[in-house]
Design a protein around this motif. Sequence first.
Motif, PDB file in Angstrom:
ATOM      1  N   ASP A  35      57.641  12.493  50.083  1.00 37.38           N
ATOM      2  CA  ASP A  35      57.356  11.374  51.002  1.00 37.38           C
ATOM      3  C   ASP A  35      57.327  11.869  52.451  1.00 37.38           C
ATOM      4  O   ASP A  35      56.414  11.533  53.215  1.00 37.38           O
ATOM      5  CB  ASP A  35      58.425  10.269  50.872  1.00 37.38           C
ATOM      6  N   HIS A  36      58.317  12.692  52.826  1.00 34.76           N
ATOM      7  CA  HIS A  36      58.354  13.220  54.201  1.00 34.76           C
ATOM      8  C   HIS A  36      57.187  14.172  54.460  1.00 34.76           C
ATOM      9  O   HIS A  36      56.607  14.190  55.552  1.00 34.76           O
ATOM     10  CB  HIS A  36      59.685  13.934  54.468  1.00 34.76           C
ATOM     11  N   TYR A  37      56.848  14.969  53.449  1.00 36.63           N
ATOM     12  CA  TYR A  37      55.719  15.912  53.562  1.00 36.63           C
ATOM     13  C   TYR A  37      54.427  15.147  53.869  1.00 36.63           C
ATOM     14  O   TYR A  37      53.658  15.513  54.758  1.00 36.63           O
ATOM     15  CB  TYR A  37      55.609  16.676  52.233  1.00 36.63           C
ATOM     16  N   GLN A  42      50.244  13.373  57.564  1.00 36.23           N
ATOM     17  CA  GLN A  42      49.359  12.290  58.018  1.00 36.23           C
ATOM     18  C   GLN A  42      49.730  11.791  59.406  1.00 36.23           C
ATOM     19  O   GLN A  42      48.976  11.032  60.018  1.00 36.23           O
ATOM     20  CB  GLN A  42      49.431  11.107  57.035  1.00 36.23           C
ATOM     21  N   GLY A  43      50.904  12.165  59.896  1.00 41.79           N
ATOM     22  CA  GLY A  43      51.351  11.707  61.212  1.00 41.79           C
ATOM     23  C   GLY A  43      51.598  10.213  61.262  1.00 41.79           C
ATOM     24  O   GLY A  43      51.428   9.573  62.314  1.00 41.79           O
ATOM     25  N   GLU A  64      47.869  15.046  45.753  1.00 49.75           N
ATOM     26  CA  GLU A  64      47.520  16.292  46.445  1.00 49.75           C
ATOM     27  C   GLU A  64      48.768  16.981  46.972  1.00 49.75           C
ATOM     28  O   GLU A  64      48.902  18.207  46.907  1.00 49.75           O
ATOM     29  CB  GLU A  64      46.568  16.002  47.615  1.00 49.75           C
ATOM     30  N   ALA A  65      49.699  16.185  47.497  1.00 49.34           N
ATOM     31  CA  ALA A  65      50.936  16.759  48.046  1.00 49.34           C
ATOM     32  C   ALA A  65      51.746  17.435  46.937  1.00 49.34           C
ATOM     33  O   ALA A  65      52.265  18.542  47.122  1.00 49.34           O
ATOM     34  CB  ALA A  65      51.771  15.662  48.716  1.00 49.34           C
ATOM     35  N   ILE A  66      51.855  16.787  45.791  1.00 48.50           N
ATOM     36  CA  ILE A  66      52.643  17.359  44.688  1.00 48.50           C
ATOM     37  C   ILE A  66      52.030  18.687  44.231  1.00 48.50           C
ATOM     38  O   ILE A  66      52.728  19.686  44.064  1.00 48.50           O
ATOM     39  CB  ILE A  66      52.782  16.330  43.549  1.00 48.50           C
TER      40      ILE A  66
END
Length: 167
Positions: A35-37, A42-43, A64-66
């Motif tokens: 979540d933080h990533y 994304q800012g 995509e993050a995972i």
Amino acid sequence: MKHKNIIIVGFMGTGKTAVGKAMAERLGWRFVDTDHYIESKQGTTISDMFRDLGEPAFRNMEGEAIAAVLEGSRQVVATGGGAVLAEHNRVCMQQEGYVVALKAAPEVIINRVKQDEKRPLVQGDVKERVYSLLEARKHAYDFADLIIDSSTASVEEIVEQVIDAIQ
Ligand SMILES: Nc1ncnc2c1ncn2[C@@H]1O[C@H](COP(=O)(O)OP(=O)(O)OP(=O)(O)O)[C@@H](O)[C@H]1O
Ligand SMILES: O=C(O)C1=C[C@@H](O)[C@@H](O)[C@H](O)C1
Ligand SMILES: [Mg+2]
């Protein structure tokens, strides 16, 4: 350590971030919270992403993050509560590490999440939202290698249980 990463899944408020940080410290591994990533990439905040782009766009970013984070190794990765809903995320997690699911009693979850407004899926009637999401997701975490109840165990006790299980 035979595992590339340790991945923590679980419903909102089950302690993924708290346990993940403590576990990473214990192992001397990097801690990543997806979540933080996503927020820093994304800012913006997850609440604003849900509001401005919609949940499907957030789920794409989460997938995509995972995939990107799990290319790395020696990490404890805390995932978003809904990351387990997509089969491709579950497959990726199982391939790239040891998956720990945290669960907790509904009343414990409600107490832990009711104070803050960062969770778009539990706004309004928090109790009703938690019960209906828990029902919809009752089998969503079953794919994990290990399932631990965080209702009564401390963060340190949970870390010990995971360390015992993987050694
Ligand atoms: N084992 C525990 N015992 C008591 N309190 C806990 C435990 N684990 C977490 N908490 C507390 O519960 C709250 C939620 O924990 P945390 O943020 O780690 O959960 P989470 O699963 O990452 O939630 P989310 O990702 O939905 O924000 C925090 O206030 C945290 O300090
Ligand atoms: O359970 C969920 O679907 C979510 C949990 C949070 O970690 C965030 O990823 C977001 O608020 C969605
Ligand atoms: Mg968290």
